[in-house]
Design a protein around this motif. Structure first.
Motif, mmCIF file in Angstrom:
data_model
loop_
_atom_site.group_PDB
_atom_site.id
_atom_site.type_symbol
_atom_site.label_atom_id
_atom_site.label_comp_id
_atom_site.label_asym_id
_atom_site.label_seq_id
_atom_site.Cartn_x
_atom_site.Cartn_y
_atom_site.Cartn_z
ATOM 1 N N UNK A 279 5.840 0.602 -7.338
ATOM 2 C CA UNK A 279 5.025 0.914 -6.075
ATOM 3 C C UNK A 279 5.772 0.558 -4.712
ATOM 4 N N UNK A 280 5.948 1.747 -3.868
ATOM 5 C CA UNK A 280 6.743 1.755 -2.858
ATOM 6 C C UNK A 280 5.921 2.174 -1.367
ATOM 7 N N UNK A 281 6.298 1.683 -0.407
ATOM 8 C CA UNK A 281 5.612 2.009 0.721
ATOM 9 C C UNK A 281 6.195 3.504 1.293
ATOM 10 N N UNK A 282 5.408 4.425 1.679
ATOM 11 C CA UNK A 282 5.707 5.651 2.139
ATOM 12 C C UNK A 282 6.507 5.744 3.469
ATOM 13 N N UNK A 283 7.227 6.705 3.813
ATOM 14 C CA UNK A 283 8.335 6.548 4.826
ATOM 15 C C UNK A 283 7.100 6.790 6.155
ATOM 16 N N UNK A 284 7.650 5.924 7.201
ATOM 17 C CA UNK A 284 7.008 6.012 8.409
ATOM 18 C C UNK A 284 6.728 7.022 9.000
ATOM 19 N N UNK A 285 7.369 8.137 8.921
ATOM 20 C CA UNK A 285 7.163 9.696 9.601
ATOM 21 C C UNK A 285 5.851 10.073 8.929
ATOM 22 N N UNK B 228 0.934 -1.150 -0.024
ATOM 23 C CA UNK B 228 0.135 0.098 0.079
ATOM 24 C C UNK B 228 0.890 1.060 0.013
ATOM 25 N N UNK B 229 0.738 1.958 -1.095
ATOM 26 C CA UNK B 229 1.560 3.179 -1.090
ATOM 27 C C UNK B 229 1.067 4.436 -0.364
ATOM 28 N N UNK B 230 0.118 4.057 0.397
ATOM 29 C CA UNK B 230 -0.316 5.310 1.337
ATOM 30 C C UNK B 230 -0.200 5.133 2.932
ATOM 31 N N UNK B 231 0.129 3.560 3.216
ATOM 32 C CA UNK B 231 0.539 3.115 4.505
ATOM 33 C C UNK B 231 1.858 2.589 4.620
ATOM 34 N N UNK B 232 2.548 3.081 5.562
ATOM 35 C CA UNK B 232 4.035 2.653 5.717
ATOM 36 C C UNK B 232 3.840 1.083 6.106
ATOM 37 N N UNK B 233 4.788 0.512 5.416
ATOM 38 C CA UNK B 233 4.829 -1.066 5.685
ATOM 39 C C UNK B 233 5.062 -1.586 7.057
ATOM 40 N N UNK B 234 5.472 -0.508 7.769
ATOM 41 C CA UNK B 234 5.748 -0.793 9.197
ATOM 42 C C UNK B 234 4.505 -0.907 9.964
ATOM 43 N N UNK B 235 3.785 -0.205 9.498
ATOM 44 C CA UNK B 235 2.340 -0.046 10.279
ATOM 45 C C UNK B 235 1.431 -1.393 9.946
ATOM 46 N N UNK C 166 12.732 -10.271 -24.079
ATOM 47 C CA UNK C 166 11.094 -10.452 -24.097
ATOM 48 C C UNK C 166 10.759 -9.370 -24.289
ATOM 49 N N UNK C 167 9.554 -9.639 -25.239
ATOM 50 C CA UNK C 167 8.817 -8.332 -25.634
ATOM 51 C C UNK C 167 7.675 -8.189 -24.709
ATOM 52 N N UNK C 168 7.164 -6.985 -24.141
ATOM 53 C CA UNK C 168 6.158 -6.518 -23.346
ATOM 54 C C UNK C 168 6.340 -6.766 -21.918
ATOM 55 N N UNK C 169 5.607 -5.656 -21.378
ATOM 56 C CA UNK C 169 5.609 -5.874 -19.737
ATOM 57 C C UNK C 169 5.101 -7.065 -19.214
ATOM 58 N N UNK C 170 4.935 -7.710 -18.000
ATOM 59 C CA UNK C 170 4.293 -8.600 -17.510
ATOM 60 C C UNK C 170 3.133 -8.434 -17.192
ATOM 61 N N UNK C 171 2.566 -7.207 -17.023
ATOM 62 C CA UNK C 171 1.152 -6.524 -16.664
ATOM 63 C C UNK C 171 1.091 -5.712 -17.636
ATOM 64 N N UNK C 172 -0.582 -5.436 -17.896
ATOM 65 C CA UNK C 172 -0.730 -4.158 -18.861
ATOM 66 C C UNK C 172 -0.700 -2.937 -17.739
ATOM 67 N N UNK C 173 -0.892 -2.939 -16.598
ATOM 68 C CA UNK C 173 -0.708 -1.884 -15.565
ATOM 69 C C UNK C 173 0.237 -2.421 -14.614
ATOM 70 N N UNK C 174 1.572 -1.837 -14.625
ATOM 71 C CA UNK C 174 2.523 -2.241 -13.497
ATOM 72 C C UNK C 174 2.744 -1.434 -12.350
ATOM 73 N N UNK C 175 1.602 -0.594 -12.031
ATOM 74 C CA UNK C 175 1.525 0.403 -10.868
ATOM 75 C C UNK C 175 1.349 -0.258 -9.643
ATOM 76 N N UNK C 176 1.261 -1.196 -9.464
ATOM 77 C CA UNK C 176 1.111 -2.075 -8.136
ATOM 78 C C UNK C 176 2.246 -3.127 -7.803
ATOM 79 N N UNK C 177 3.143 -3.111 -9.080
ATOM 80 C CA UNK C 177 4.260 -4.041 -8.805
ATOM 81 C C UNK C 177 5.621 -3.671 -8.120
ATOM 82 N N UNK C 178 6.413 -4.314 -7.643
ATOM 83 C CA UNK C 178 7.583 -3.797 -6.921
ATOM 84 C C UNK C 178 8.367 -2.713 -7.594
ATOM 85 N N UNK C 179 8.263 -2.708 -8.856
ATOM 86 C CA UNK C 179 9.191 -1.638 -9.509
ATOM 87 C C UNK C 179 8.513 -0.249 -9.626
#
Length: 338
Positions: free
Chosen positions: A325-331, A128-135, A310-323
């Motif tokens: 999408x990242x967790x926000x800072x805890x602060x 979730x890119x709105x919730x720090x992964x620590x939470x 290899x031709x093509x991304x592995x998803x049509x929408x890559x927005x939630x993949x590890x590349x």
């Protein structure tokens, strides 16, 4: 028969060396398959030593967990049960949630649908890119302490997020797309997992069927692979040359290209969870555990399928993949999901 267990991570979790991905039994690869047939298939898998079962609350949604719950009757003690949370379907489509309230509610829902008292391995399906992964991890840690889950996993998490999560509570496994034609995780994520003693679960180890010979004509009306960039007509034809090489190499080793692809994943020290709805395919997958590869054969396979070509991304929408999408800072956490 695949009976010997392997250690998944360093927290004491023992699993079969190959698992069974159950998603396609209920969703995404066309209409749901007949329930009785799928329960029988799961029972056959367990009888033949494939005891690691993988599902998620978003498969269906919910219907796959209900199916697995029915299949577990009488065999729960023989199975390593894995499910996931974090993807919520709503009026606006898919949303990713990792806030504590949702983590707990999702776990309670999965326990009820699966009709079990404890989930062996519980994954956060997407970060979730709105919730720090620590939470998020803090609430999952509470679920471990309460005996509702035994081990914690993450899916599609970056190396940095894995480190942050692992500092809150030991991560047992990372689930990621890993196959001959998807190897970018070898750059940073897999080395991080090796360093921290985290196991690797490889989903789509057969390239969503591509590496075992699936053709565009095999995909039905509701098959979500039809929207995948790698499976568009133009890209598929370009990528097919890699499959053709696997066919030739498999013939030399007296096995199928799919078995070669699974043997490669297993040689890399990951536990693949190929999905299937057919007993014949399951038998072939199990047989791949007996295939041994030399260092020269591993190199030849990787040269035959150069993943960077290899031709093509592995998803049509890559927005939630590890590349992407990242967790926000805890602060940044204010106590509520923004």
């Amino acid at each position: 028969m695949a009976t010997a267990k392997v250690a998944l991570g360093s927290q004491g979790f023992q699993v079969s060396p190959q698992g069974l991905g159950c998603m396609g039994m209920s969703s995404f690869y066309g209409p749901p398959k007949p329930e009785e047939e799928m329960i029988e298939l799961i029972h056959k898998a367990v009888e033949h030593g494939i005891t690691l079962l993988d599902t998620s609350d978003m498969y269906g949604p919910h219907t796959n967990e209900i199916l697995i719950g029915k299949a577990l009757k009488g065999i729960r003690d023989k199975v390593q049960l894995c499910t996931k949370f974090a993807i919520e379907w709503g009026e606006k489509g898919m949303a990713v949630r990792g806030d504590p309230e949702y983590v707990r509610a999702a776990c309670e829902g999965s326990l009820k649908r699966l009709d079990v008292e404890c989930i062996d391995l519980y994954y956060q399906h997407r970060v979730d890119n709105k919730v720090p992964i620590e939470i998020t991890m803090g609430e999952m840690k509470k679920l471990v302490e309460e005996g509702k889950i035994k081990y914690i996993g993450l899916s599609e998490a970056s190396a940095a997020d894995i480190r942050r999560a692992h500092a809150v509570h030991p991560i047992t496994a990372i689930q990621l797309e890993y196959s001959l034609w998807t190897r970018d995780v070898e750059e940073d994520i897999i080395p991080t997992c090796r360093e921290l003693g985290i196991g690797i679960i490889a989903y789509s180890p057969l390239g969503r069927g591509f590496l075992s010979g699936k053709n565009l004509a095999d995909f039905g009306e509701n098959d979500f692979r039809k929207s995948h960039p790698r499976f568009t007509s133009e890209n598929f034809q370009k990528n097919k040359r890699f499959y053709d090489k696997l066919v030739a190499m498999g013939a030399e080793k007296n096995c199928t290209p799919g078995q070669l692809a699974l043997a490669w994943v297993q040689h890399k020290g990951a536990v693949p969870i190929p999905g299937t709805t057919r007993w014949e395919n399951l038998q072939q997958n199990i047989a791949s555990l007996d295939i041994k590869l030399t260092a020269e054969e591993v190199k030849a396979l990787e040269e035959a399928v150069p993943h960077e070509e290899v031709q093509g991304d592995r998803y049509a929408d890559m927005s939630t993949t590890w590349r992407d999408n990242v967790s926000p800072p805890l602060e940044s956490w204010s106590g509520a999901r923004q």
